[in-house]
Design a protein around this motif. Structure first.
Motif, PDB file in Angstrom:
ATOM      1  N   ALA A 631       0.826  -1.285   0.092  1.00  0.00           N
ATOM      2  CA  ALA A 631       0.002  -0.072   0.042  1.00  0.00           C
ATOM      3  C   ALA A 631       0.813   1.073  -0.110  1.00  0.00           C
ATOM      4  CB  ALA A 631      -0.871   0.085   1.334  1.00  0.00           C
ATOM      5  N   ILE A 632       0.388   2.509  -0.714  1.00  0.00           N
ATOM      6  CA  ILE A 632       1.244   3.508  -0.782  1.00  0.00           C
ATOM      7  C   ILE A 632       0.531   4.625  -0.508  1.00  0.00           C
ATOM      8  CG2 ILE A 632       3.023   2.685  -2.695  1.00  0.00           C
ATOM      9  CD1 ILE A 632       1.176   4.253  -4.641  1.00  0.00           C
ATOM     10  N   GLU A 633      -0.466   4.514   0.683  1.00  0.00           N
ATOM     11  CA  GLU A 633      -1.065   5.636   1.080  1.00  0.00           C
ATOM     12  C   GLU A 633      -0.261   6.290   2.036  1.00  0.00           C
ATOM     13  OE1 GLU A 633      -3.839   6.728  -0.387  1.00  0.00           O
ATOM     14  OE2 GLU A 633      -3.873   4.764  -1.574  1.00  0.00           O
ATOM     15  N   THR A 634      -0.666   7.394   2.747  1.00  0.00           N
ATOM     16  CA  THR A 634      -0.142   8.250   3.691  1.00  0.00           C
ATOM     17  C   THR A 634       0.122   7.454   4.982  1.00  0.00           C
ATOM     18  OG1 THR A 634      -2.009   9.590   4.123  1.00  0.00           O
ATOM     19  CG2 THR A 634      -0.408  10.399   2.643  1.00  0.00           C
ATOM     20  N   ASP A 635      -0.911   6.853   5.252  1.00  0.00           N
ATOM     21  CA  ASP A 635      -0.804   6.237   6.522  1.00  0.00           C
ATOM     22  C   ASP A 635      -0.718   4.688   6.353  1.00  0.00           C
ATOM     23  OD1 ASP A 635      -3.357   5.346   5.142  1.00  0.00           O
ATOM     24  OD2 ASP A 635      -4.598   5.429   6.605  1.00  0.00           O
ATOM     25  N   SER A 636       0.110   4.445   5.285  1.00  0.00           N
ATOM     26  CA  SER A 636       0.260   2.912   5.063  1.00  0.00           C
ATOM     27  C   SER A 636       1.572   2.488   6.053  1.00  0.00           C
ATOM     28  CB  SER A 636       0.857   2.560   3.812  1.00  0.00           C
ATOM     29  OG  SER A 636      -0.164   2.875   2.828  1.00  0.00           O
ATOM     30  N   PRO A 637       1.598   1.268   6.626  1.00  0.00           N
ATOM     31  CA  PRO A 637       2.645   0.662   7.410  1.00  0.00           C
ATOM     32  C   PRO A 637       4.055   0.780   6.731  1.00  0.00           C
ATOM     33  CG  PRO A 637       1.022  -0.971   7.188  1.00  0.00           C
ATOM     34  CD  PRO A 637       0.747  -0.009   5.960  1.00  0.00           C
ATOM     35  N   VAL A 638       5.169   1.148   7.583  1.00  0.00           N
ATOM     36  CA  VAL A 638       6.634   1.419   7.179  1.00  0.00           C
ATOM     37  C   VAL A 638       6.937   0.082   6.443  1.00  0.00           C
ATOM     38  CG1 VAL A 638       8.855   1.821   8.098  1.00  0.00           C
ATOM     39  CG2 VAL A 638       6.973   2.927   8.991  1.00  0.00           C
ATOM     40  N   LEU A 639       7.714   0.434   5.392  1.00  0.00           N
ATOM     41  CA  LEU A 639       8.138  -0.964   4.592  1.00  0.00           C
ATOM     42  C   LEU A 639       9.600  -1.138   4.830  1.00  0.00           C
ATOM     43  CD1 LEU A 639       6.796  -2.732   2.417  1.00  0.00           C
ATOM     44  CD2 LEU A 639       7.826  -1.200   0.733  1.00  0.00           C
ATOM     45  N   ALA A 640      10.119  -2.328   5.281  1.00  0.00           N
ATOM     46  CA  ALA A 640      11.390  -2.917   5.320  1.00  0.00           C
ATOM     47  C   ALA A 640      11.777  -3.544   4.207  1.00  0.00           C
ATOM     48  CB  ALA A 640      11.387  -3.910   6.377  1.00  0.00           C
ATOM     49  N   LEU A 641      12.783  -2.923   3.522  1.00  0.00           N
ATOM     50  CA  LEU A 641      13.689  -3.384   2.375  1.00  0.00           C
ATOM     51  C   LEU A 641      14.956  -4.108   2.812  1.00  0.00           C
ATOM     52  CD1 LEU A 641      13.285  -0.201   0.505  1.00  0.00           C
ATOM     53  CD2 LEU A 641      11.873  -2.386   0.227  1.00  0.00           C
ATOM     54  N   ALA A 642      15.332  -5.171   2.170  1.00  0.00           N
ATOM     55  CA  ALA A 642      16.571  -5.732   2.041  1.00  0.00           C
ATOM     56  C   ALA A 642      17.240  -5.846   0.810  1.00  0.00           C
ATOM     57  CB  ALA A 642      16.355  -7.122   3.003  1.00  0.00           C
ATOM     58  N   THR A 643      18.611  -5.905   0.404  1.00  0.00           N
ATOM     59  CA  THR A 643      19.247  -5.769  -0.623  1.00  0.00           C
ATOM     60  C   THR A 643      20.287  -7.301  -0.499  1.00  0.00           C
ATOM     61  OG1 THR A 643      21.266  -4.460   0.002  1.00  0.00           O
ATOM     62  CG2 THR A 643      19.039  -3.334  -0.523  1.00  0.00           C
ATOM     63  N   ALA A 644      20.581  -7.507  -1.758  1.00  0.00           N
ATOM     64  CA  ALA A 644      21.572  -8.861  -1.836  1.00  0.00           C
ATOM     65  C   ALA A 644      22.725  -8.499  -1.043  1.00  0.00           C
ATOM     66  CB  ALA A 644      21.434  -9.190  -3.219  1.00  0.00           C
ATOM     67  N   GLN A 645      23.191  -7.207  -0.912  1.00  0.00           N
ATOM     68  CA  GLN A 645      24.362  -6.974  -0.340  1.00  0.00           C
ATOM     69  C   GLN A 645      24.361  -6.818   1.105  1.00  0.00           C
ATOM     70  OE1 GLN A 645      26.665  -3.788  -2.431  1.00  0.00           O
ATOM     71  NE2 GLN A 645      26.617  -5.001  -4.331  1.00  0.00           N
ATOM     72  N   GLY A 646      23.420  -7.145   1.846  1.00  0.00           N
ATOM     73  CA  GLY A 646      23.217  -7.101   3.231  1.00  0.00           C
ATOM     74  C   GLY A 646      22.593  -5.913   3.828  1.00  0.00           C
TER      75      GLY A 646
END
Length: 832
Positions: A631-646
């Motif tokens: 979801a990309i609304e202003t009140d959407s939950p914080v998103l965690a991202l991870a990359t291949a390099q850690g």
């Protein structure tokens, strides 16, 4: 009605003889039966074992005899036609060339058997004459003809008994299902669609291992046809009926999308057409129905297809018309939607039969078992003969002086043979071989070579005898050879299978195709495509299918099981909301929930077979893929991202620019990619799994949220050559319900082909560590394994799926944190 007997006028003068009375009815019946027999068995129907008609089989065999391998140069098609016609096929050059052309057309066959050079035609035009085109065998044809020199099939005489030809090809790939067939005989016909090689091989291997497997088990591997041109198949009931009875019907639909072709005009862009429908045919039919006023709202049709960009047929929609309503009219009135009638008629033991999926696979598996058995017997006989000669040669070399003396003192070769057989207890074959021995072989090094060859021959003979003596070993050999063929020649599925059309309902003037703007008739005002903004859940499957639930369907929790495929992302939202597709390049691309097809209502878990590939709904750069939907609304939950390099990062997905349909959510280092994106609140636990079999988890609160342009922070410490393969989030208080699934394999294995080993263990076994550390070991690697290729952390039970979305059984929970895995029964593509 029989004719009366009358003497022939003047026959005595010409010496012709008497007229013979015949019954016309009997003569016509007999002649027609002979003709029908010839058409059915020698021309129109394929053999269920190799999937070839006689002319196709003769073309491939003769090209193999001519040495037209893929590593050789092309030769004129006319030369191939002449060789086939002169030696094997007496029915004319036109029939031979037509069959040759079809086997070279990638839009006719899912796996072409002939590599053509020149104009071999298109869906809208025929090929050039055979004197202008060139041909050679395609790589797939080599596995069709491999082993012909090892007595694997019966050879029969040609039409004039001067040459021999195979009655059937060894066919190391299931050609009949993979490439399909069509033919019209007398009183019967066949029409079989192509399928995906990897899926068919998986089903065949399952049948090899489980001869009593039922249709449901086989359809886990072969969910439906896979057409060369892609497109969509609407409705799966007809496919199941055909797989069960040999007869059924399904609808193929073009792949389309609505685009803004100008600032104020929308258009319908067709990127894939139904099977054997060409763009010119579709364009002409659209023009015809528009002129006949059967379809309204079409301004123009432009064919922008080319060799580089592929199919692109643009249908411009007039201003004031609803593009979705116009598209529905086109589906009903033009070849953008076609029906395909399945009629699986093929020759089995020389008799035409209508076969279901299980019978087709059973006949093919039986053929491969027979071919492998005959090949093994041939190789065993040849090695036994060679071992016999080697043993005799070793005897002669051990007493070489005496052998030479016997030969020199003999009057002739016959006497020498007889004396050698008597003195050294040799057979006639051994004695003849010794007499032909060259003096340069009489060295100590030759003795060592012969002893080494003797040992190798004895080992090979033991292996061949084991294959012939144990049915389980024979089946394992057949299964392994099929897997090699799939690995060498398999390609991803092209055709999307949909249980329903997934199109929104339209009504009023839009459904009727009437003008909705200025000039509309009285009472027909502007009627947009109205869809209520009701609660729904947008689902992304582990294999990349996107769909949304119906209004009255239950909203599945993350990780819930599905009847087809597994869930990777579940976003509770509304039907008219705008979502974001998180890509491996660190971008968020806008995505409308309306674009996702609606799954049919169900009381249980949804079936993702009705979804559409998410790549068809978003525009991606080359090499970019979708890793999650959020979801990309202003009140959407914080998103965690991870990359291949850690690297780990938390970002608010609603923090987007004012303009633009795509924006960056993380700054990536060179060569780095995003491997996962999951909503994570401060109370959740973030989990990272590396290819080095290390698992690290730490509180999400340790990663402070950052802006869109930030590059994140250190998540896990990686070893040399390692990478992050999975990002998971375990909710607060859910650690006891979570499991860790890891799959180990070899880096040298082809994607989706190696089965490897799998371990499922409770998440609670893994102690937490600080962010930026190396974590703990999650699985002990076995011999031949050097990394983890897949991992998943989430609520129990987990679900593993194959390339076609079919479920793969996972083992029970393993209470060992760093124990080794258990062998997989089938390759796993994704876990969810």
């Amino acid at each position: 009605m029989a004719s009366r007997s009358t003497p022939a006028r003047g026959t005595g003068d010409r010496g012709i003889g008497d007229v013979v009375d015949i019954d016309v009815t009997s003569e016509m019946q007999g002649s027609f039966l002979e003709y029908a027999y010839s058409v059915i068995y020698a021309r129109a129907l394929p053999d269920a074992r190799d999937g070839l008609k006689p002319v196709q089989r003769r073309i491939l065999f003769q090209m193999a005899e001519m040495g037209l391998r893929p590593d050789r140069g092309h030769v004129k098609s006319a030369r191939v036609v002449g060789e086939v016609m002169g030696k094997l096929h007496p029915h004319g050059d036109t029939a031979i060339y037509d069959a040759l052309v079809r086997m070279a057309q990638p839009f006719s066959l899912r796996l072409p058997l002939v590599d053509g050079h020149g104009n071999f035609g298109s869906l809208d035009d025929g090929p050039a004459a055979p004197r202008y085109t060139e041909a050679r065998l395609a790589p797939a044809a080599m596995v069709m003809t491999a082993g012909l020199d090892e007595d694997v099939v019966d050879m029969v005489p040609n039409y004039d008994n001067q040459f021999m030809q195979p009655s059937v090809l060894p066919s190391a790939l299931p050609n009949l299902l993979v490439n399909g067939a069509s033919g019209i005989a007398v009183g019967m016909a066949t029409n079989m669609p192509p399928h995906n090689l990897v899926e068919v091989v998986a089903a065949a291997r399952h049948l090899v291992a489980n001869p009593d497997a039922d249709l449901d088990a086989l359809m886990r591997f072969v969910p439906g046809p896979d057409l060369p041109g892609g497109g969509k198949i609407i409705g799966l009931d007809g496919i199941r009926e055909a797989y069960e009875t040999g007869r059924g019907t399904f609808r193929t639909r073009a792949t389309t999308r609505i685009e803004n072709i100008t600032a104020r005009r929308k258009g319908i862009v067709v990127t894939e057409l139904p099977y054997l429908v060409g763009p010119e045919k579709a364009k002409a039919k659209i023009a015809d129905v528009v002129r006949a006023k059967k379809v309204q709202g079409v301004a123009d049709v432009v064919d922008l297809s080319d060799r580089k960009k592929g199919m692109r047929l643009v249908i411009e929609v007039k201003t004031g018309f609803n593009p979705e309503a116009v598209l529905e009219q086109l589906f009903r009135a033009t070849p953008l939607e076609e029906s395909f009638g399945i009629n699986n008629v093929a020759l089995v033991d020389g008799q035409p039969r209508t076969l279901g999926l299980r019978e087709l696979l059973r006949v093919y598996v039986g053929h491969r078992l027979e071919v492998t058995t005959r090949r093994t017997r041939y190789r065993l006989r040849k090695r036994q003969e060679r071992l016999h000669l080697v043993r005799g040669l070793l005897i002669a070399i051990a007493d070489i002086d005496e052998v030479i003396a016997v030969i020199r003192s003999s009057d002739d070769a016959a006497a020498a043979r007889t004396r050698l057989m008597a003195i050294f207890d040799l057979s006639q074959a051994q004695a003849d071989y010794i007499l032909e021995l060259q003096l340069r072989r009489l060295t100590r090094f030759s003795t060592i070579e012969l002893e080494k060859e003797q040992g190798e021959l004895e080992r090979q003979i033991a292996e061949l005898e084991e294959i012939l003596g144990d049915d389980a070993v024979l089946r394992r050999v057949v299964s392994e050879e099929l897997a090699e063929v799939a690995a060498a020649h398999g390609t991803p599925r092209r055709t999307v299978l949909l249980e329903s059309a997934g199109s929104a309902a339209v009504s009023g003037a839009a459904a009727a195709g009437l003008p909705t703007g200025r000039g509309a008739r009285s009472g027909a005002g502007a009627v947009p495509l109205e869809i209520a903004d009701t609660p729904t859940s947008v689902l992304l499957s582990a294999t990349g299918l996107l769909a949304r639930t119906a209004e009255d369907s239950p909203v599945p929790r993350s990780g819930a099981r599905s009847r087809h495929d597994a869930l990777a992302s579940v976003v509770p939202t509304t039907a008219r909301a705008t979502l974001g597709a998180v890509t491996s390049a660190g971008r968020i691309v806008e995505l409308s929930a309306l674009d996702a097809p609606t799954l049919p209502p169900t009381d249980g878990p949804p079936s993702l077979a009705g979804g559409v590939p998410v790549t068809e709904l978003v525009t991606l750069e080359p090499g970019e893929r979708v890793v999650a939907v959020t979801a990309i609304e202003t009140d959407s939950p914080v998103l965690a991202l991870a990359t291949a390099q850690g690297v780990i990062k938390r970002v608010a997905p609603g923090d987007r620019p004012v303009r633009g349909e795509a924006w960056s959510c993380i700054s990536l280092a060179d060569g780095d990619v995003v491997v996962g994106a999951v909503p994570a609140s401060d109370d959740d636990e973030i989990v990272l799994v590396s290819s080095g079999a290390q698992l690290l988890h730490f509180p999400a609160a340790a990663v402070r949220p950052q802006g869109r342009s930030a590059g994140g922070m250190a998540g896990i410490r990686l070893g040399e050559g390692e990478r992050v393969i999975h990002l998971g989030v375990v909710g607060a208080g859910r650690a006891e319900d979570a499991v860790v699934v890891t799959i180990a394999s070899s880096t040298g294995a082809l994607p989706g082909m190696a089965e490897g080993s799998v371990k499922v263990s409770p998440f609670a076994l893994y102690p937490g560590k600080g962010r930026g550390t190396g974590g703990v070991r999650a699985q002990r690697l076995l011999r031949g394994e050097d990394e983890l290729v897949l991992a998943w952390v989430g609520p129990h039970p987990a679900r593993a799926v194959g390339a076609g979305g079919q479920a793969i059984e996972l083992p029970d929970l393993d209470e060992r944190r760093d124990g080794s895995g258990r062998p997989l029964t089938h390759p796993v593509t994704a876990i969810g």
